[in-house]
Design a protein around this motif. Structure first.
Motif, PDB file in Angstrom:
ATOM      1  N   LEU A 155       0.511  25.163 -70.883  1.00  9.10           N
ATOM      2  CA  LEU A 155      -0.452  24.646 -69.910  1.00  9.10           C
ATOM      3  C   LEU A 155      -0.058  25.058 -68.497  1.00  9.10           C
ATOM      4  CD1 LEU A 155      -2.920  22.869 -69.341  1.00  9.10           C
ATOM      5  CD2 LEU A 155      -1.370  20.902 -69.199  1.00  9.10           C
ATOM      6  N   HIS A 156       1.238  24.976 -68.201  1.00 16.28           N
ATOM      7  CA  HIS A 156       1.716  25.347 -66.864  1.00 16.28           C
ATOM      8  C   HIS A 156       1.478  26.831 -66.584  1.00 16.28           C
ATOM      9  CE1 HIS A 156       4.274  25.483 -63.304  1.00 16.28           C
ATOM     10  NE2 HIS A 156       4.905  26.516 -63.848  1.00 16.28           N
ATOM     11  N   VAL A 157       1.814  27.676 -67.556  1.00 15.40           N
ATOM     12  CA  VAL A 157       1.635  29.124 -67.395  1.00 15.40           C
ATOM     13  C   VAL A 157       0.161  29.473 -67.292  1.00 15.40           C
ATOM     14  CG1 VAL A 157       1.951  31.365 -68.499  1.00 15.40           C
ATOM     15  CG2 VAL A 157       3.804  29.690 -68.542  1.00 15.40           C
ATOM     16  N   GLN A 158      -0.661  28.851 -68.150  1.00 14.27           N
ATOM     17  CA  GLN A 158      -2.090  29.158 -68.173  1.00 14.27           C
ATOM     18  C   GLN A 158      -2.756  28.753 -66.861  1.00 14.27           C
ATOM     19  OE1 GLN A 158      -3.385  30.889 -70.425  1.00 14.27           O
ATOM     20  NE2 GLN A 158      -5.580  30.744 -70.129  1.00 14.27           N
ATOM     21  N   GLN A 159      -2.397  27.595 -66.351  1.00 18.63           N
ATOM     22  CA  GLN A 159      -2.971  27.151 -65.087  1.00 18.63           C
ATOM     23  C   GLN A 159      -2.573  28.079 -63.945  1.00 18.63           C
ATOM     24  OE1 GLN A 159      -1.561  23.120 -64.901  1.00 18.63           O
ATOM     25  NE2 GLN A 159      -3.420  22.279 -65.841  1.00 18.63           N
ATOM     26  N   GLY A 160      -1.309  28.524 -63.971  1.00 21.65           N
ATOM     27  CA  GLY A 160      -0.856  29.443 -62.929  1.00 21.65           C
ATOM     28  C   GLY A 160      -1.514  30.791 -63.041  1.00 21.65           C
ATOM     29  N   ALA A 161      -1.792  31.219 -64.293  1.00 24.10           N
ATOM     30  CA  ALA A 161      -2.396  32.546 -64.487  1.00 24.10           C
ATOM     31  C   ALA A 161      -3.837  32.562 -64.035  1.00 24.10           C
ATOM     32  CB  ALA A 161      -2.296  32.947 -65.961  1.00 24.10           C
ATOM     33  N   GLN A 162      -4.564  31.449 -64.290  1.00 24.64           N
ATOM     34  CA  GLN A 162      -5.980  31.450 -63.951  1.00 24.64           C
ATOM     35  C   GLN A 162      -6.181  31.452 -62.440  1.00 24.64           C
ATOM     36  OE1 GLN A 162      -7.699  28.155 -66.065  1.00 24.64           O
ATOM     37  NE2 GLN A 162      -7.844  29.308 -67.963  1.00 24.64           N
ATOM     38  N   ASN A 163      -5.590  30.462 -61.758  1.00 24.69           N
ATOM     39  CA  ASN A 163      -5.595  30.443 -60.290  1.00 24.69           C
ATOM     40  C   ASN A 163      -6.972  30.762 -59.729  1.00 24.69           C
ATOM     41  OD1 ASN A 163      -4.487  30.168 -57.754  1.00 24.69           O
ATOM     42  ND2 ASN A 163      -3.907  32.330 -57.614  1.00 24.69           N
ATOM     43  N   SER A 164      -7.999  30.138 -60.329  1.00 25.88           N
ATOM     44  CA  SER A 164      -9.364  30.504 -59.981  1.00 25.88           C
ATOM     45  C   SER A 164     -10.088  29.429 -59.185  1.00 25.88           C
ATOM     46  CB  SER A 164     -10.157  30.816 -61.256  1.00 25.88           C
ATOM     47  OG  SER A 164     -10.147  29.697 -62.117  1.00 25.88           O
ATOM     48  N   GLY A 165      -9.322  28.482 -58.589  1.00 26.98           N
ATOM     49  CA  GLY A 165      -9.959  27.400 -57.859  1.00 26.98           C
ATOM     50  C   GLY A 165     -10.659  27.895 -56.611  1.00 26.98           C
ATOM     51  N   LEU A 166     -11.649  27.105 -56.199  1.00 25.30           N
ATOM     52  CA  LEU A 166     -12.387  27.448 -54.994  1.00 25.30           C
ATOM     53  C   LEU A 166     -11.572  27.113 -53.761  1.00 25.30           C
ATOM     54  CD1 LEU A 166     -15.961  26.082 -55.823  1.00 25.30           C
ATOM     55  CD2 LEU A 166     -15.164  28.429 -55.990  1.00 25.30           C
ATOM     56  N   ILE A 167     -11.721  27.917 -52.745  1.00 26.91           N
ATOM     57  CA  ILE A 167     -11.160  27.596 -51.434  1.00 26.91           C
ATOM     58  C   ILE A 167     -12.297  27.653 -50.424  1.00 26.91           C
ATOM     59  CG2 ILE A 167      -8.863  28.468 -51.977  1.00 26.91           C
ATOM     60  CD1 ILE A 167      -9.531  30.995 -50.385  1.00 26.91           C
ATOM     61  N   SER A 168     -12.189  26.853 -49.401  1.00 24.93           N
ATOM     62  CA  SER A 168     -13.245  26.830 -48.390  1.00 24.93           C
ATOM     63  C   SER A 168     -13.284  28.144 -47.635  1.00 24.93           C
ATOM     64  CB  SER A 168     -13.012  25.672 -47.419  1.00 24.93           C
ATOM     65  OG  SER A 168     -11.846  25.922 -46.645  1.00 24.93           O
ATOM     66  N   PHE A 169     -14.431  28.380 -46.985  1.00 23.50           N
ATOM     67  CA  PHE A 169     -14.568  29.599 -46.189  1.00 23.50           C
ATOM     68  C   PHE A 169     -13.554  29.613 -45.055  1.00 23.50           C
ATOM     69  CE2 PHE A 169     -16.980  32.161 -42.923  1.00 23.50           C
ATOM     70  CZ  PHE A 169     -16.817  33.374 -43.571  1.00 23.50           C
ATOM     71  N   ALA A 170     -13.247  28.433 -44.508  1.00 21.80           N
ATOM     72  CA  ALA A 170     -12.254  28.341 -43.431  1.00 21.80           C
ATOM     73  C   ALA A 170     -10.870  28.747 -43.935  1.00 21.80           C
ATOM     74  CB  ALA A 170     -12.230  26.924 -42.861  1.00 21.80           C
ATOM     75  N   GLU A 171     -10.530  28.291 -45.167  1.00 24.25           N
ATOM     76  CA  GLU A 171      -9.231  28.663 -45.730  1.00 24.25           C
ATOM     77  C   GLU A 171      -9.189  30.157 -46.038  1.00 24.25           C
ATOM     78  OE1 GLU A 171      -6.257  27.451 -49.450  1.00 24.25           O
ATOM     79  OE2 GLU A 171      -8.074  26.267 -49.053  1.00 24.25           O
ATOM     80  N   TYR A 172     -10.309  30.681 -46.519  1.00 27.15           N
ATOM     81  CA  TYR A 172     -10.377  32.127 -46.766  1.00 27.15           C
ATOM     82  C   TYR A 172     -10.155  32.904 -45.474  1.00 27.15           C
ATOM     83  CZ  TYR A 172     -12.507  36.733 -47.269  1.00 27.15           C
ATOM     84  OH  TYR A 172     -12.744  38.082 -47.225  1.00 27.15           O
ATOM     85  N   LEU A 173     -10.783  32.465 -44.398  1.00 23.33           N
ATOM     86  CA  LEU A 173     -10.612  33.136 -43.110  1.00 23.33           C
ATOM     87  C   LEU A 173      -9.162  33.060 -42.633  1.00 23.33           C
ATOM     88  CD1 LEU A 173     -13.832  32.068 -41.185  1.00 23.33           C
ATOM     89  CD2 LEU A 173     -13.363  34.262 -42.275  1.00 23.33           C
ATOM     90  N   GLU A 174      -8.515  31.940 -42.933  1.00 26.33           N
ATOM     91  CA  GLU A 174      -7.108  31.805 -42.570  1.00 26.33           C
ATOM     92  C   GLU A 174      -6.258  32.830 -43.307  1.00 26.33           C
ATOM     93  OE1 GLU A 174      -3.580  28.400 -42.755  1.00 26.33           O
ATOM     94  OE2 GLU A 174      -5.696  27.826 -42.971  1.00 26.33           O
ATOM     95  N   ARG A 175      -6.544  33.001 -44.600  1.00 29.77           N
ATOM     96  CA  ARG A 175      -5.813  34.019 -45.379  1.00 29.77           C
ATOM     97  C   ARG A 175      -6.120  35.419 -44.863  1.00 29.77           C
ATOM     98  NH1 ARG A 175      -6.029  32.049 -51.757  1.00 29.77           N
ATOM     99  NH2 ARG A 175      -5.353  29.888 -51.371  1.00 29.77           N
ATOM    100  N   ALA A 176      -7.391  35.647 -44.514  1.00 32.19           N
ATOM    101  CA  ALA A 176      -7.769  36.956 -43.990  1.00 32.19           C
ATOM    102  C   ALA A 176      -7.065  37.238 -42.668  1.00 32.19           C
ATOM    103  CB  ALA A 176      -9.281  37.023 -43.809  1.00 32.19           C
ATOM    104  N   GLY A 177      -6.897  36.173 -41.852  1.00 35.50           N
ATOM    105  CA  GLY A 177      -6.196  36.354 -40.590  1.00 35.50           C
ATOM    106  C   GLY A 177      -4.732  36.686 -40.789  1.00 35.50           C
ATOM    107  N   GLU A 178      -4.115  36.106 -41.848  1.00 37.85           N
ATOM    108  CA  GLU A 178      -2.699  36.366 -42.122  1.00 37.85           C
ATOM    109  C   GLU A 178      -2.488  37.750 -42.725  1.00 37.85           C
ATOM    110  OE1 GLU A 178      -1.688  33.193 -44.688  1.00 37.85           O
ATOM    111  OE2 GLU A 178      -1.575  31.681 -43.087  1.00 37.85           O
ATOM    112  N   ASN A 179      -3.424  38.170 -43.579  1.00 41.82           N
ATOM    113  CA  ASN A 179      -3.272  39.469 -44.248  1.00 41.82           C
ATOM    114  C   ASN A 179      -4.639  40.123 -44.436  1.00 41.82           C
ATOM    115  OD1 ASN A 179      -2.470  41.693 -45.691  1.00 41.82           O
ATOM    116  ND2 ASN A 179      -1.562  40.555 -47.383  1.00 41.82           N
TER     117      ASN A 179
END
Length: 773
Positions: free
Chosen positions: A23-47
């Protein structure tokens, strides 16, 4: 407690541990949760480089990450063309059920293609990998797509897609009537199950919360960044990113033009406009915009679709989601505002659309791609759907006829040749992979590679204008090459510039000439022995002649091919003879080098004395200032040294001219400039080094005398490693052992290989043959 109960408890505990870990490995592999547009922009700003990239840039990053940077054997050569030796094993071999081995020529083409994706303006094209049957096209594409899917689903290769999360509460659309409907349903549940009033209230909250959001994924997998209206994007990014090199690249490099040029899909555009019309606030609209990892799944056709010629076309190419459409209509109270309709092409937008061979139903698919590739759009009923995919296809040369009637498509096709292997190192690696690395132990050194040279000779053109313009007269290199210069071309294709080329030809290998030679490979590798043929031929050779305690030599190899008339028709005339002559000459030089030993101190003393003595009159007695030796300058002094500096047939006049030239060079340059002005040692001067090369060369020419004149020496080689070897006198045993040790140390022969190559030389009387040349 019984043993059975203990076993059951232990088993239950192990099951719990295994399930929790999974369960731990599968949850880490999927990593498909939604993130807000603001959080996405933060990631885009970092990289920004990672978060803001399209399919072409991801493909480039895949090649860049999995293809080990190539080695250029001549980095300081001003005429280098950057023809590097890239390692593609991580991309095509590691973890593959059916490995694909890319030769140096094809790998350079693939890396160049990826670099063009990164540094050029991407436009809709179809990239067709064209090659003959049996060249490994299907294996190449299968392995490439498998690795791409793994990479795109990893943190290093992930891209983001837009997901709209429509909030009923924010839109003020959860009406009293709908609330009453929920309460009515829950009241019935209360009567049936006798729930308390508090339970009813909690259930109402859950129902309300669960139905509060409607998730609408972008069917075209558009980047969330495209939801910012195009006219505002430049100023938006200017505010978002800090002023650094990354921002400068984003605003100036062609690879990022899509960020400012592209529009979102029609569905996302409709949603944005409908929400803006309802809320009147762009920020509230963007609060409903989320991002998630774009998950690629070839089996489901998400991000990667692969069509075989036998796959029939899908009759219904208009897709939708009736349930989601109904919920969108109910929320927006206007069925015409958002039409959730899309085609199969949307599923691979910003992904890879592949055709395995342009034949059968894939010809129809290519025709269907005509307008998409040309215009970048596709009509879905009355809606325009944009398509920005990486289109890949495979094609056999004869199938090009099927698209010749589409001249308008021709300028949208880019061919990448994937012929039979033309790089002999890669060809040998294929044999090792198919039959095991132990095959090297059954061949004398270079014989395995010579097998590959014979195979490749059938795949090369019979003439090479580029090589002939460069070399001019191939006969000059008859010891090393064939008259059509195919052996030289094979070396160039592997990235090697042979040492046996004379200085003038080496200087004449300009960048322009080298490119012309490499470019000839574009029209080679489509005929001759296929990859399947070569494996079959090798398998027959190996099973027939690879025996324990014996090694396959060149005589065996040549006779094996000559027994098959149909094979000899494919091998260029005279090629086997030239290859055999080159091999024989090469091993002769190795054996000479391995037999040669001479006191270096004695060589140095002879040369220093000779250089000093030529400056004095005949019959003079002088003390050499470089060795301290007392010299009597006469013919008895000169003769033994000059015998090692000049050819055997040198007449008296030539000998005297040679002495005079040495004296002149010594007086004009060596003494006055190098020794006195530059402070060099005698051994560092140009004159000394030239004489040293001559001296050693002539010494090595005489080392074969035991092979020519001493029968005991030849017999001792055949008895080497046996009990009878001890019966020979010390000198012969020492000489033979010295020879074997040097072959192993200097030229990587095994003990058995060193003995076998000497026996090969004796049995074929090579020493006698080359002594006459």
């Amino acid at each position: 407690m019984t043993e059975e109960k203990k076993t059951a408890i232990e088993l239950g505990s192990n099951i719990d541990i295994a399930m929790q870990r999974f369960l731990h490995v599968q949850q880490g592999a999927q990593n498909s949760g939604l993130i807000s547009f603001a959080e996405y922009l933060e990631r885009a700003g970092e990289n920004p480089i990672s978060a803001v990239r399209n399919i072409f840039q991801v493909f480039h990053d895949l090649i860049n990450d999995f293809v080990v940077k190539g080695v250029d054997e001549y980095p300081d050569d001003p005429e280098s063309i950057g023809y590097a030796d890239y390692d593609t094993s991580q991309l095509f071999v590691e973890g593959a059920d059916n490995p694909f081995f890319a030769d140096r020529l094809f790998t350079n083409r693939l890396v160049t293609l990826a670099e063009n994706f990164r540094h050029g303006t991407q436009q809709n094209k179809i990239y067709i990998f064209k090659g003959p049957h049996g060249c490994g096209k299907s294996t190449f594409l299968d392995n490439l797509l498998r690795k791409f899917e793994q990479y795109a689903n990893s943190p290093e290769g992930c891209t983001y897609e837009a997901v709209w999360r429509l909030d009923r509460e924010l839109l003020g659309n959860f009406t009293e009537k709908e609330t009453d409907r929920f309460l009515g349903k829950l009241s019935n549940l209360l009567d049936e199950y006798e729930l308390r009033q508090s339970d009813l209230i909690e259930a109402q909250k859950v129902a309300y919360q669960g139905d509060q959001f409607i998730e609408v994924p972008c069917p075209s997998h558009d980047s969330p960044i495209l939801m910012i209206p195009r006219e505002y994007r430049r100023s938006f990014f200017d505010d978002l990113f800090k002023n650094d090199e990354t921002k400068w690249k984003l605003f100036t490099e062609k690879q990022y033009e899509w960020v400012f040029r592209d529009s979102p899909c029609t569905i996302c555009t409709q949603i944005y406009e409908a929400l803006l019309s309802r809320l009147k606030d762009p920020l509230q609209v963007l609060q409903m915009l989320f991002a998630r990892h774009y998950r690629f799944n070839r089996r489901l056709g998400e991000g990667i679709s692969v069509y075989n010629p036998g796959d029939k076309a899908i009759k219904q190419n208009v897709l939708g989601n009736e349930m989601l459409q109904g919920r969108i209509n109910g929320l927006l109270r206007d069925s015409n505002q958002v039409q959730y309709l899309f085609s199969n092409f949307a599923k691979t937008n910003n992904g890879i659309y592949s055709l395995m061979d342009i034949k059968g139903h894939n010809v129809e698919r290519l025709l269907e791609l005509h307008n998409i590739i040309s215009e970048g759009v596709h009509k879905v009923e009355y809606i325009e759907e944009k398509v920005n995919s990486l289109f890949l296809a495979l094609m056999n040369p004869e199938d090009e006829e099927s698209i010749k009637d589409l001249p308008s498509l021709s300028d949208r096709i880019e061919y990448i040749k994937i012929p039979y292997i033309l790089d002999l190192r890669t060809e040998v690696e294929i044999y090792r992979n198919a039959f095991g690395r132990h095959i090297d132990d059954r061949f004398l050194p270079r014989v395995l590679h010579n097998f590959a040279r014979i195979i490749i000779s059938t795949r090369l053109n019979q003439s090479s204008p580029a090589l002939m313009e460069w070399i001019g007269h191939p006969a000059r290199y008859s010891r090393y090459c064939d008259e059509k210069l195919q052996l030289l071309k094979m070396e160039i294709y592997t990235g090697n510039i042979p040492e046996w080329l004379d200085q003038s030809d080496r200087k004449g290998l300009t960048a322009r000439r080298r490119r012309r030679i490499i470019n000839e490979s574009e029209n080679e590798g489509v005929t001759g022995f296929s990859g399947r043929d070569s494996l079959r031929i090798f398998g027959e050779l190996f099973s027939t002649y690879a025996k324990e305690g014996a090694m396959i030599d060149m005589a065996t190899l040549c006779s094996y091919f000559r027994k098959h008339e149909d094979w000899m028709k494919l091998i260029p005339a005279g090629f086997l003879d030239s290859l055999l002559h080159m091999y024989n000459y090469t091993i002769m030089q190795e054996i000479k080098e391995s037999l040669y030993y001479y006191n270096e101190e004695q060589i140095s003393r002879d040369l220093k004395n000779y250089i000093f003595a030529v400056n004095f009159e005949k019959d003079s007695e002088v003390d050499c200032i470089y060795t301290g030796n007392r010299l009597k300058v006469d013919e008895n002094f000169f003769a033994p040294i000059e015998a090692r500096l000049l050819a055997k047939d040198a007449d008296r006049e030539r000998v005297l001219m040679f002495r005079k030239s040495i004296q002149k060079e010594y007086a004009s340059r060596t003494l006055t400039q190098e020794l006195r002005l530059e402070g060099k040692e005698m051994t560092e001067t140009k004159l000394y080094q030239n004489l040293y090369e001559r001296y050693v060369h002539h010494l090595k020419e005489k080392v074969l005398e035991p092979f020519l004149e001493n029968e005991n020496f030849r017999r001792a080689i055949k008895d080497f490693g046996k009990e009878d070897f001890k019966t020979y006198d010390n000198r012969i045993r020492n000489d033979v052992t010295f020879l074997m040790d040097n072959l192993c140390e200097k030229f990587d022969y095994s003990r058995l290989g060193a003995k076998e190559v000497c026996i090969y030389l004796i049995d074929n009387e090579l020493a006698q043959k080359f002594a006459k040349e």
